[in-house]
Structures are given as C-alpha cells and as structure tokens.
Design an enzyme around this catalytic site. Structure first.
Site, PDB file in Angstrom:
ATOM      1  N   HIS A 142       0.844  -1.194   0.000  1.00 45.56           N
ATOM      2  CA  HIS A 142       0.000   0.000   0.000  1.00 45.56           C
ATOM      3  C   HIS A 142       0.881   1.247   0.000  1.00 45.56           C
ATOM      4  O   HIS A 142       1.878   1.314   0.719  1.00 45.56           O
ATOM      5  CB  HIS A 142      -0.914   0.030   1.227  1.00 45.56           C
ATOM      6  CG  HIS A 142      -1.973  -1.027   1.212  1.00 45.56           C
ATOM      7  ND1 HIS A 142      -3.029  -1.007   0.323  1.00 45.56           N
ATOM      8  CD2 HIS A 142      -2.137  -2.149   1.973  1.00 45.56           C
ATOM      9  CE1 HIS A 142      -3.806  -2.059   0.540  1.00 45.56           C
ATOM     10  NE2 HIS A 142      -3.289  -2.775   1.532  1.00 45.56           N
ATOM     11  N   CYS A 184      -0.771   1.711  -5.234  1.00 42.01           N
ATOM     12  CA  CYS A 184      -1.488   2.902  -5.685  1.00 42.01           C
ATOM     13  C   CYS A 184      -0.510   4.065  -5.841  1.00 42.01           C
ATOM     14  O   CYS A 184       0.445   4.189  -5.076  1.00 42.01           O
ATOM     15  CB  CYS A 184      -2.573   3.272  -4.664  1.00 42.01           C
ATOM     16  SG  CYS A 184      -3.847   2.011  -4.452  1.00 42.01           S
TER      17      CYS A 184
END
Length: 397
Positions: A142, A184
C-alpha cells in the site's frame, strides 16, 4: 588460423564488457494482515516465475511481511493460491523466505541493496552484487504519492528510494537495474530516481489506484492484483532462451485489463531499454561449454599405450644404473678417506713408539751415569751385552 582465433577472443572479450554476468532479485511484500493476502500472492507469483526462468534461490531475497500461509484464518494451512481455481500452490515446498514478519522493514531493505548489512548477517540474507550484476527489484503493498508503507508502521519515500539506488551505483553494485512496483500512485516512486541504467515500471499513474483482480469466496479475500496477474500471465509465455524484449513487457497490462495506466521510465538507461531482453532481469542462463565425449574403451588395456610402459621401464632402469654409479663413487670416496685415516693412525703410532724407545734409552743412560758417579765406578755391567758398547770412565774424567 591464429588470426581467426584471436578475432574470436576479441569478440568474446567485448561481449563480456557489454553484457552482465549474474542476475539477482529482491522481491518485497510490505503489507501485513490477512486482508492483504493478495500482496503475498503477488510476490510469490513473481518468485515462482523467476525461479522457473533460471534465477536460483541463492540469488533471490524474498521478504514477506505476513505469513498468510500459516494464518489461523486460512482454511487450507501452508498454502497460498493466486487463482480461485486453486490449481497451483505457489507457497509450495521449495519456498525460501529470507525475511519475514517484523524483519521486513525499510531499513533492512535499504541495507540489503546497499550492502550495509549488520555484522553477523549470513550470506543467504545478503545480495553479493558487483558491477556486472543485473538486479530486479519488485515491491508490492500500500502506498500513496511519494511513499510506500511498510507494515502500516513506517514507510520509504521516493527520495529515499532514489538515494538507495544512487548508493548502489556509487558502490558499483549493479550493471542494470529494473524496478517494478505494484501499489497505488506507483509512478510517483519513479519520479526522483536519477541513477544511470535504472529502468522503472509502475502499475499506476500518480493520480490512479492499483486494483485487485479477483477474489476467492472460500477464503473471503482477493488473491492477486491486476498488474501482477497480467505480468505473471506474460511471464508464463516465455522461457529462459526467449528473445522477448521489455517493449512487449511494458504492454503486458493495458488499461483495459489493469483499469489503470502503467508507467515505464527508460530515460536513465544508456542504450535502447525497450530492446533489452526480459530474461536479462527475470531469468538467468549460465554459459556452458560443450566438450566432446571421451572415447569408449572396452578393457582396461585399451586405456594405455603399451609402448608407454616400455619407455617407463627403460627410464626406471636408466635411473637405477645412474644411482648405482653414484653410490659406487660415494663408497670409493668413503673407503679412500678411511684408508687415509688408518694410514695416518699407523704413522702416528710408529713415531710414538720411536719416541718412547728413545726416551727409554735416554732415561737408562742418565740413570747409569748417576749410579756410577755415586759408587765411583764406570761399569755398565747391568746393561745388556751388545746393547751399548762397553766403555770405562775414570771418576776424574
């Protein structure tokens, strides 16, 4: 003919200069917790592919932040699947995890790449890189704009990552480096890289998220991300000797499949990065020299030339004769020295006897003179007749 062989040597030397000699890979899952099961599967999928393409475990550093295979929520303990059909257990029996759990930190990641590991770190947990190493760095987890989280406790920034690659370059720890990141806003991690011969490939642009591919309802979580799924699908189509280039690799996950725009960066590479072979980073073909097989022999006698034994025995006999001659000369020399010593001893004994006998005669003469002087006589009657001629002396003489 000699010129031809010299030309071959020159070509091989030039090829060695411009090609790498070893491959290394570091695969990092930075996420813990059961709901990040897919990140473990991402890493293990790439791990399985590069091993199939020839990179051995000794040249792979595998970092797993969470042991999903042994998580109590896993209905199939000791297994990890990257597809809901559950055909391939990518955890398997031959997975060597080098760093797991709380060992997976940004500090350890930087130490491994730069070679600044702590004292006592075994070689199996180090990357023994040199200036001829091609390095694959794959990270998943992440992140956001300019950072990638490690276990939800700390993070590595885009600037720290760029400085890490620069330290590797300054210490000559790579020839070429391919950095692949699945997170991301992944492209933001490529922005500050400034080291030569680094190629970057990111799963999403700075303003996009990276998405999972599908879930497995039997375990209740997603099992792989889209970017890693299609990258794995691409790698499964090539083998160790494939001539597929990075140009096709960069197209493995278009927007229609990934739902995000992948980003690649090649401006730091000295040559045409898109013409580089995929196997230059994801595989390892070790050069092998093909030699002719030795002739087949039926019996042990066929292995040797009989003339060889004849020459061998003649050589032994010659050496034996030479040694005998040398020994005879040594014995003669020693005998001559012994005879000289014996002769010297004999001569010394003869002269000693003469001296003793002469001394005895002088002693007898002196003693007789004293006796005659004492009795006023000059008789030498006690001397054996014939030994000394009889002579009379007057006391007055």
């Amino acid at each position: 003919m000699n010129l031809f062989y010299q030309l071959i040597c020159v070509v091989q030397f030039v090829a060695c200069i411009y090609s790498h000699t070893n491959n290394w890979a570091i695969l990092v899952d930075t996420s813990k917790f059961w709901f990040n099961y897919r990140h473990v599967a991402n890493v293990l999928s790439i791990y399985r592919s590069i091993k199939r393409l020839g990179i051995p475990d000794s040249h792979i550093i595998l970092m797993l932040a969470d042991d999903a295979a042994c998580n109590p929520r896993n209905p199939r303990p000791a297994t990890i699947y990257h597809n809901s059909n559950q055909k391939i257990n990518i955890y398997g029996d031959d997975v060597e995890v080098d760093y797991r759990g709380y060992e997976v930190t940004a500090e350890n990641f930087i130490r491994i790449l730069t070679g600044r590991v702590k004292d006592g770190t075994p070689q199996s947990k180090q990357m023994l890189l040199d200036e001829n190493s091609n390095v694959l760095v794959y990270m998943t987890g992440h992140g956001g704009v300019g950072f990638l989280k490690f276990q939800d406790t700390h993070e590595i920034s885009d600037q720290e990552l760029a400085d890490t690659f620069q330290q590797m370059y300054q210490k000559r720890r790579y020839k070429s480096l391919l950095f692949v990141i699945e997170t991301c806003k992944a492209a933001s991690m490529l922005s500050y890289i400034y080291s030569p011969n680094v190629i970057g490939f990111a799963a999403a642009r700075n303003d996009e998220d990276s998405y999972s591919h599908h879930s497995d309802h039997t375990i209740g979580v997603h099992v792989i991300d889209r970017f890693s799924h299609y990258m794995l699908e691409f790698l499964e189509t090539i083998d160790s000797y494939s001539k597929v280039t990075l140009a096709k690799f960069f197209d493995c996950c278009p927007f229609s499949k990934c739902h995000s725009h992948t980003v690649h960066r090649t401006d730091l590479y000295s040559g045409d990065a898109k013409s580089v072979l995929v196997t230059d980073f994801f595989g390892s073909v070790r050069p092998a020299e093909i030699v002719e097989s030795p002739p087949q022999y039926k019996t042990i006698d066929d292995l040797f030339d009989r003339n060889m034994f004849t020459v061998y025995h003649e050589e032994l006999e010659f050496r034996s004769r030479e040694e005998s001659r040398k020994n005879v000369k040594k014995i003669e020399k020693i005998s001559e020295q012994v005879n000289m010593i014996e002769r010297k001893k004999t001569d010394d004994g003869t002269w000693f006897a003469v001296l003793v006998f002469g001394g005895l005669l002088i002693y007898i003469g002196v003693s007789a003179y004293e006796i005659n002087s004492r009795h006023k006589t000059a008789s030498f009657e006690f001397i054996p007749h014939g030994l000394v001629s009889a002579t009379c002396f007057s006391p007055d003489q």
